[in-house]
Write a protein that holds these residues in place. Structure first.
Motif, PDB file in Angstrom:
ATOM      1  N   LEU A 503      12.386   6.549 -37.818  1.00 17.87           N
ATOM      2  CA  LEU A 503      12.061   6.636 -39.161  1.00 17.87           C
ATOM      3  C   LEU A 503      10.941   5.597 -39.592  1.00 17.87           C
ATOM      4  O   LEU A 503      10.027   5.941 -40.326  1.00 17.87           O
ATOM      5  N   ASN A 504      10.866   4.500 -38.680  1.00 15.43           N
ATOM      6  CA  ASN A 504       9.852   3.261 -39.328  1.00 15.43           C
ATOM      7  C   ASN A 504       8.601   4.086 -38.586  1.00 15.43           C
ATOM      8  O   ASN A 504       7.362   3.781 -39.362  1.00 15.43           O
ATOM      9  N   GLU A 505       8.749   4.477 -37.328  1.00 17.62           N
ATOM     10  CA  GLU A 505       7.362   4.990 -36.802  1.00 17.62           C
ATOM     11  C   GLU A 505       6.686   6.232 -37.832  1.00 17.62           C
ATOM     12  O   GLU A 505       5.528   6.317 -38.168  1.00 17.62           O
ATOM     13  N   ILE A 506       7.551   7.029 -38.365  1.00 15.58           N
ATOM     14  CA  ILE A 506       7.218   8.198 -39.237  1.00 15.58           C
ATOM     15  C   ILE A 506       6.478   7.325 -40.538  1.00 15.58           C
ATOM     16  O   ILE A 506       5.573   7.895 -41.035  1.00 15.58           O
ATOM     17  N   GLU A 507       7.400   6.608 -41.010  1.00 12.56           N
ATOM     18  CA  GLU A 507       6.903   5.867 -42.449  1.00 12.56           C
ATOM     19  C   GLU A 507       5.491   5.205 -42.128  1.00 12.56           C
ATOM     20  O   GLU A 507       4.806   5.519 -42.959  1.00 12.56           O
ATOM     21  N   GLU A 508       5.217   4.794 -40.954  1.00 10.63           N
ATOM     22  CA  GLU A 508       4.064   4.031 -40.670  1.00 10.63           C
ATOM     23  C   GLU A 508       2.952   5.191 -40.640  1.00 10.63           C
ATOM     24  O   GLU A 508       1.719   5.070 -41.056  1.00 10.63           O
ATOM     25  N   LYS A 509       3.155   6.302 -40.099  1.00  9.00           N
ATOM     26  CA  LYS A 509       2.195   7.308 -40.113  1.00  9.00           C
ATOM     27  C   LYS A 509       2.051   7.992 -41.380  1.00  9.00           C
ATOM     28  O   LYS A 509       0.771   8.221 -41.839  1.00  9.00           O
ATOM     29  N   ILE A 510       3.114   7.943 -42.148  1.00 10.63           N
ATOM     30  CA  ILE A 510       2.865   8.735 -43.852  1.00 10.63           C
ATOM     31  C   ILE A 510       2.044   7.616 -44.624  1.00 10.63           C
ATOM     32  O   ILE A 510       1.036   8.092 -45.104  1.00 10.63           O
ATOM     33  N   HIS A 511       2.365   6.471 -44.478  1.00  7.48           N
ATOM     34  CA  HIS A 511       1.506   5.279 -44.937  1.00  7.48           C
ATOM     35  C   HIS A 511       0.088   5.478 -44.579  1.00  7.48           C
ATOM     36  O   HIS A 511      -0.809   5.130 -45.414  1.00  7.48           O
ATOM     37  N   GLY A 512      -0.023   5.466 -43.285  1.00 13.51           N
ATOM     38  CA  GLY A 512      -1.439   5.602 -42.818  1.00 13.51           C
ATOM     39  C   GLY A 512      -2.181   6.731 -43.645  1.00 13.51           C
ATOM     40  O   GLY A 512      -3.402   6.608 -43.666  1.00 13.51           O
ATOM     41  N   PHE A 513      -1.686   8.063 -43.410  1.00 13.83           N
ATOM     42  CA  PHE A 513      -2.223   9.347 -44.286  1.00 13.83           C
ATOM     43  C   PHE A 513      -2.466   9.033 -45.679  1.00 13.83           C
ATOM     44  O   PHE A 513      -3.570   9.489 -46.108  1.00 13.83           O
ATOM     45  N   ALA A 514      -1.577   8.332 -46.188  1.00 12.10           N
ATOM     46  CA  ALA A 514      -1.679   7.777 -47.865  1.00 12.10           C
ATOM     47  C   ALA A 514      -2.738   6.581 -48.128  1.00 12.10           C
ATOM     48  O   ALA A 514      -3.312   6.693 -49.148  1.00 12.10           O
ATOM     49  N   GLY A 515      -2.997   5.756 -46.793  1.00 10.95           N
ATOM     50  CA  GLY A 515      -4.039   4.842 -47.020  1.00 10.95           C
ATOM     51  C   GLY A 515      -3.496   3.794 -47.966  1.00 10.95           C
ATOM     52  O   GLY A 515      -3.771   2.802 -48.313  1.00 10.95           O
ATOM     53  N   GLU A 516      -1.989   3.757 -48.000  1.00 11.37           N
ATOM     54  CA  GLU A 516      -1.320   2.624 -48.570  1.00 11.37           C
ATOM     55  C   GLU A 516       0.302   2.755 -48.482  1.00 11.37           C
ATOM     56  O   GLU A 516       0.684   3.835 -48.281  1.00 11.37           O
ATOM     57  N   ALA A 517       0.919   1.579 -48.663  1.00  8.38           N
ATOM     58  CA  ALA A 517       2.329   1.591 -48.517  1.00  8.38           C
ATOM     59  C   ALA A 517       3.046   2.034 -49.806  1.00  8.38           C
ATOM     60  O   ALA A 517       2.599   1.711 -50.861  1.00  8.38           O
ATOM     61  N   PHE A 518       3.840   2.838 -49.707  1.00 13.30           N
ATOM     62  CA  PHE A 518       4.665   3.379 -51.033  1.00 13.30           C
ATOM     63  C   PHE A 518       6.065   3.710 -50.754  1.00 13.30           C
ATOM     64  O   PHE A 518       6.427   3.854 -49.401  1.00 13.30           O
ATOM     65  N   ASN A 519       6.910   3.823 -51.604  1.00  8.71           N
ATOM     66  CA  ASN A 519       8.384   4.213 -51.414  1.00  8.71           C
ATOM     67  C   ASN A 519       8.420   5.844 -51.178  1.00  8.71           C
ATOM     68  O   ASN A 519       8.164   6.804 -52.224  1.00  8.71           O
ATOM     69  N   ILE A 520       8.608   6.114 -49.816  1.00 10.26           N
ATOM     70  CA  ILE A 520       8.681   7.465 -49.644  1.00 10.26           C
ATOM     71  C   ILE A 520       9.755   8.294 -50.414  1.00 10.26           C
ATOM     72  O   ILE A 520       9.639   9.403 -50.556  1.00 10.26           O
ATOM     73  N   ASN A 521      11.044   7.798 -50.702  1.00 11.94           N
ATOM     74  CA  ASN A 521      11.933   8.123 -51.441  1.00 11.94           C
ATOM     75  C   ASN A 521      12.008   8.322 -52.683  1.00 11.94           C
ATOM     76  O   ASN A 521      12.758   8.865 -53.484  1.00 11.94           O
ATOM     77  N   SER A 522      10.773   7.858 -53.365  1.00 15.98           N
ATOM     78  CA  SER A 522      10.538   7.899 -54.909  1.00 15.98           C
ATOM     79  C   SER A 522       9.584   9.216 -55.084  1.00 15.98           C
ATOM     80  O   SER A 522       8.444   9.204 -54.809  1.00 15.98           O
ATOM     81  N   PRO A 523      10.284  10.195 -55.749  1.00 14.75           N
ATOM     82  CA  PRO A 523       9.408  11.419 -56.168  1.00 14.75           C
ATOM     83  C   PRO A 523       8.289  11.159 -56.669  1.00 14.75           C
ATOM     84  O   PRO A 523       7.254  11.590 -56.770  1.00 14.75           O
ATOM     85  N   LYS A 524       8.217  10.070 -57.701  1.00 11.43           N
ATOM     86  CA  LYS A 524       7.147   9.662 -58.575  1.00 11.43           C
ATOM     87  C   LYS A 524       5.987   9.158 -57.653  1.00 11.43           C
ATOM     88  O   LYS A 524       4.714   9.602 -57.819  1.00 11.43           O
ATOM     89  N   GLN A 525       6.272   8.101 -56.721  1.00 13.13           N
ATOM     90  CA  GLN A 525       5.609   7.523 -56.048  1.00 13.13           C
ATOM     91  C   GLN A 525       4.765   8.614 -54.896  1.00 13.13           C
ATOM     92  O   GLN A 525       3.387   8.718 -54.572  1.00 13.13           O
ATOM     93  N   LEU A 526       5.683   9.480 -54.538  1.00 16.31           N
ATOM     94  CA  LEU A 526       5.096  10.411 -53.439  1.00 16.31           C
ATOM     95  C   LEU A 526       4.409  11.342 -54.125  1.00 16.31           C
ATOM     96  O   LEU A 526       3.392  12.071 -53.539  1.00 16.31           O
TER      97      LEU A 526
END
Length: 867
Positions: A503-526
């Motif tokens: 999950l941490n690896e996937i989270e890092e990938k997602i944040h990389g695509f987004a260009g920033e760290a954010f709460n993936i579990n937050s519908p608003k931020q996502l």
């Protein structure tokens, strides 16, 4: 002020259906639209406090508009049967609330609502709220009438007032019909004028006001093509406007005063919510306990010796889990004398001696009573009858809640558990004398109802099913629950760490695509990341912003690499929290998980398990399958052995239909899905592609489970038309199956029920319904219940045969789990090879059929390794 609520019945049903995932109750009835409707009614009643209420429905397919234009509403897709079957229950729901409903031939719900809103506008002191998913009704907005337009589902709403319409469109409410006249309406197949969309229509109306004025001033309109279209389609524009105009003079045989709403039908609502299994709505209500209770004339005694030989026993604890919450009270009666007291008033040895000296012992819920006795170190499990199981067999559509629910079937009325103990925040611990009195009535009700139930079972030819299958099975299940299965917490902890790392690896990938760290579990931020930062197309919006639901992400799958990572993240997160972490909390001090089985839930007779549900561990992904690694035998000298029936429902289908093609496939060991593909597609074995076989497999199991063309289209990702063709070709290819489906429906119409091979009944109350959709659902239920029910009975019979087998008793095998068509045993490693032919023989010959039952097996050091 008087407040009138008018609901567009069919429109809101559609919104509720598509706004919620498919849900169903234990009878197999889909309930998502009904549940959505109920939630809407609850919210409207609470928020708006209406004084008058009506739900309007369309009466039929033909209205006065069809006489004007025969293609009106033509081309609409056929209603999914999963929705159609819910329309009749929705009407029942409305009646249960005490809300008036109305429909009238030749007119639509819009016209009924239009007429009533006009009357309310003309009568002083009325405020009207119209709830609909149809924008046509926005033409009715006025100073006293507001339209609640449901955009997506039933919670995302726009309020259409004259001001809102002017702000959004620059129009007055009545000009909505001019807008429709020019641009048409694809959903209603109103033609309008070719080439005129909303933007052009609004521009024309801003200048000319009405369709008629546009047509009168066509020469002033800019654009040659637009002039030509307006000139050539003048009649279409005028007709389209007329079709879109709501008729506000529908002849009624009632007036506004007849729509008075009082919201005092609590008992009817409660009973319907129980039937539909709307637990969250039930939790907001209290049962109406006003019915007269029966008084018993038994004598209270102070010792067990005063009781006769045939007794009824009831051990009581106010807790669901009877394996780990010891009994608090005991009640025993012989019908004339009753002993009731706290459990510590009697010694365990004295009680065990008493139980072993009785000629027969009747109970309610044999498994529960066995589990409670075992906590007293009493190994007794020789009960003779179980009225709970009898109650379920006699009426499997009724949810088994407590003794009161079961005995109430025979007019023996006592307090329910919820009434006595309270529920939720209103839970209570009644005083000793109240509990004694309650348990006295409870055990007497169980004792009194037994003979009545036995007579009914004999009349319905289910006495043998009860006595020889369900009761012995309950004893087998009780021992399985008490034993439990060994689970290595360390294995789950290791898996938790591995998944968290992933999950941490996937989270890092997602944040990389987004260009920033954010709460993936937050519908608003996502939502911000996906639709504003990455500028992906917006699929759906909610009240709080962008929808990031799974169905939305799946539609965006090919738009950006981030989507697959998000889907993987959610899958693993769910697996982690529900199973990997969740199962750790279910491991008891003996290092075992003790799931509990429910015999009285599924009308087909299938078992289910709870706390935890071990039948739903996801095994389609590797991480899910790995969870089974934690399930192990008792020690290194033992192995887990799993055996499961191969394609048992299809084999049952072949037997009950006597279809020669299917029988031949199974008797010659031909792959049934390949054979089906050959028949349906008319090709040779060598020409069957993997896709053909996949489609054939879906249809095979779809037939067994009563799938509709809509359901099959969703499973295969094809159109409903293609799915319908698949099903029709299947039935044409297997003539005896088609004939069986026809004859079983006729049997259901004649008898009111269908039966399994072992005479288990399932009642089909809507088989004669005048409502097409309710009747269609009933017919599908009649077709698939004998198949599913017979398959469920066969594995149950195998479990009982195993428990009774003298040959099987020679081995040190322990039956631990039943997972659908699979049995899991713990057995010494040096006995497994000799045990396999014995247990396979028991399972494969549990019942004799026209086709062989085939059992596959595997064994190993854990549950994962056996497959």
């Amino acid at each position: 002020m008087k407040k009138l609520i008018l609901i567009d019945g069919n429109s809101v049903a559609f919104r509720a259906f598509y706004g919620l995932p498919l849900l169903s109750n234990q009878s197999g009835l889909h309930t998502n639209a009904i549940f959505g409707y109920a939630r809407l009614l609850e919210k409207i009643i609470k928020d708006e406090a209406p004084t008058h209420f009506l739900v309007a429905f369309d009466a039929g397919k033909s209205t006065f508009r069809h006489k004007q234009y025969s293609e009106y509403k033509g081309g609409r897709q056929k209603m999914p049967p999963e929705l159609g079957e819910q329309l009749a229950p929705i009407r029942r729901l409305i009646d249960a609330y005490g809300i008036k409903r109305y429909e009238i031939e030749e007119f639509e719900a819009d016209d009924i609502i239009g007429t009533l809103s006009r009357q309310a506008d003309e009568e002083a002191g009325f405020q009207t709220i119209i709830i609909t998913g149809d924008k046509d009704l926005t033409q009715l907005a006025s100073d006293n009438t507001v339209i609640y337009y449901t955009k997506k589902g039933i919670s995302d709403i726009d309020l259409y007032t004259p001001e809102f319409i002017n702000e959004r469109y620059g129009l007055k409410p009545l000009q909505i019909i001019d807008l429709k006249g020019l641009m048409g309406d694809k959903s209603d197949n109103i033609p309008g004028v070719p080439g005129v969309g909303e933007k052009t229509a609004l521009k024309l109306l801003d200048t000319y006001g009405t369709v008629e004025n546009v047509l009168e001033n066509v020469e002033s309109v800019g654009g040659k093509k637009l002039k030509e279209n307006l000139t050539h389609h003048k009649d279409d524009a005028l007709m389209s406007k007329e079709l879109a105009t709501i008729h506000r003079e529908v002849p009624f045989d009632f007036n506004l005063d007849d729509l008075t709403f009082s919201n005092d039908n609590e008992e009817e609502k409660y009973e319907l919510f129980k039937e539909l299994e709307f637990e969250s709505l039930l939790g907001n209500m209290e049962a109406n306990e006003a019915e007269e209770k029966i008084s018993f004339d038994d004598e209270r005694v102070d010792s067990l010796e005063a009781l006769g030989g045939a007794v009824s026993l009831h051990l009581e604890v106010h807790a669901d889990n009877y394996l780990f919450n010891p009994p608090e009270y005991i009640a025993i009666t012989d019908g004339g004398k009753t002993f009731v007291d706290k459990i510590d008033a009697i010694g365990a040895k004295e009680l065990e001696t008493f139980l072993n000296s009785r000629e027969s012992i009747n109970v309610y819920d044999l498994k529960r009573q066995t589990g409670l006795l075992r906590q007293l170190d009493i190994t007794f499990n020789d009960f003779t009858t179980d009225v709970m199981l009898a109650s379920f067999l006699l009426d499997p559509s009724k949810k088994i809640l407590d003794v009161a629910e079961s005995t109430g079937q025979f007019d023996i009325s006592i307090d329910s558990d919820d009434f006595h103990y309270g529920k939720g925040k209103k839970s209570k611990n009644p005083p000793h004398e109240e509990r004694v009195s309650f348990l006295n009535s409870k055990v007497m009700a169980v004792h009194t109802v037994k003979d009545r139930m036995i007579n009914s079972l004999k009349e319905d030819e289910m006495y043998d099913l009860w006595l020889d299958l369900e009761i012995p099975l309950s004893k087998v299940l009780a021992e399985m629950e008490i034993k439990g299965i060994t689970v290595e917490a360390s294995s789950l902890v290791e898996m938790e760490d591995d998944i968290q790392e992933r999950l941490n690896e996937i989270e890092e990938k997602i944040h990389g695509f987004a260009g920033e760290a954010f709460n993936i579990n937050s519908p608003k931020q996502l939502g911000y990341v996906l639709f504003e930062k990455l500028e992906l197309p917006v699929i759906k919006k909610t009240k709080t912003g962008y929808s990031t639901a799974v169905d939305v992400l799946e539609q965006l799958h090919d738009k950006h690499e981030i989507i697959q990572y998000l889907l993987d993240y959610r899958t693993l997160s769910k697996l982690q929290s529900t199973y990997v972490i969740g199962l750790q909390g279910e491991i008891k001090e003996d290092s075992r998980i003790h799931t509990r089985y429910n015999q009285t839930l599924a009308q087909t007779g299938r078992l289910s398990s709870v706390e935890p549900n071990l039948q739903n561990i996801p095994i389609r992904i590797e991480e899910g399958r790995r969870i089974r690694k934690a399930f192990v035998p008792k020690d290194d000298n033992h192995v887990l052995l799993a055996l499961d029936y191969s394609q048992i429902e299809l084999r049952v289908l072949a037997h009950v239909t006597q279809d020669e093609t299917m029988i031949n496939a199974f008797t010659t060991n031909t792959d049934i899905h390949t054979k089906t593909a050959m028949e349906v597609f008319g090709v040779g074995k060598e020409d069957v592609t993997s896709e053909m076989r996949r489609n054939a497999k879906a249809v095979n199991f779809g037939i067994v489970y009563g799938i509709s063309d809509y359901g099959l289209s969703q499973n295969l990702g094809i159109t409903r038309k293609e799915a319908k063709t698949f099903i029709e070709n299947y039935l044409d290819s297997f003539a005896e199956v088609k004939e069986f489906m026809k004859s079983i429906v006729q049997d259901a119409k004649r008898d009111g029920y269908v039966k399994t091979m072992m005479n288990r009944r399932r009642y089909i109350p809507d088989i004669h319904s005048r409502n097409f959709n309710a009747r269609s659902f009933a017919e599908r239920t009649a077709m698939n219940s004998p198949i599913q029910g017979s398959a469920a009975d066969i594995i149950k019979l195998a479990m009982v045969e195993y428990a009774n087998s003298e040959e099987a008793k020679k081995f040190d095998a322990e039956l631990l789990l039943q997972i659908h068509d699979e049995l899991v045993f713990d057995i010494p490693r040096d006995q497994v090879e000799d045990f396999i032919p014995v247990i396979k023989g028991i399972m494969e010959h549990a019942i004799e059929m026209s086709v062989p039952l085939e059992v596959e097996y595997g064994y190993g050091k854990d549950w994962y390794e056996v497959k």
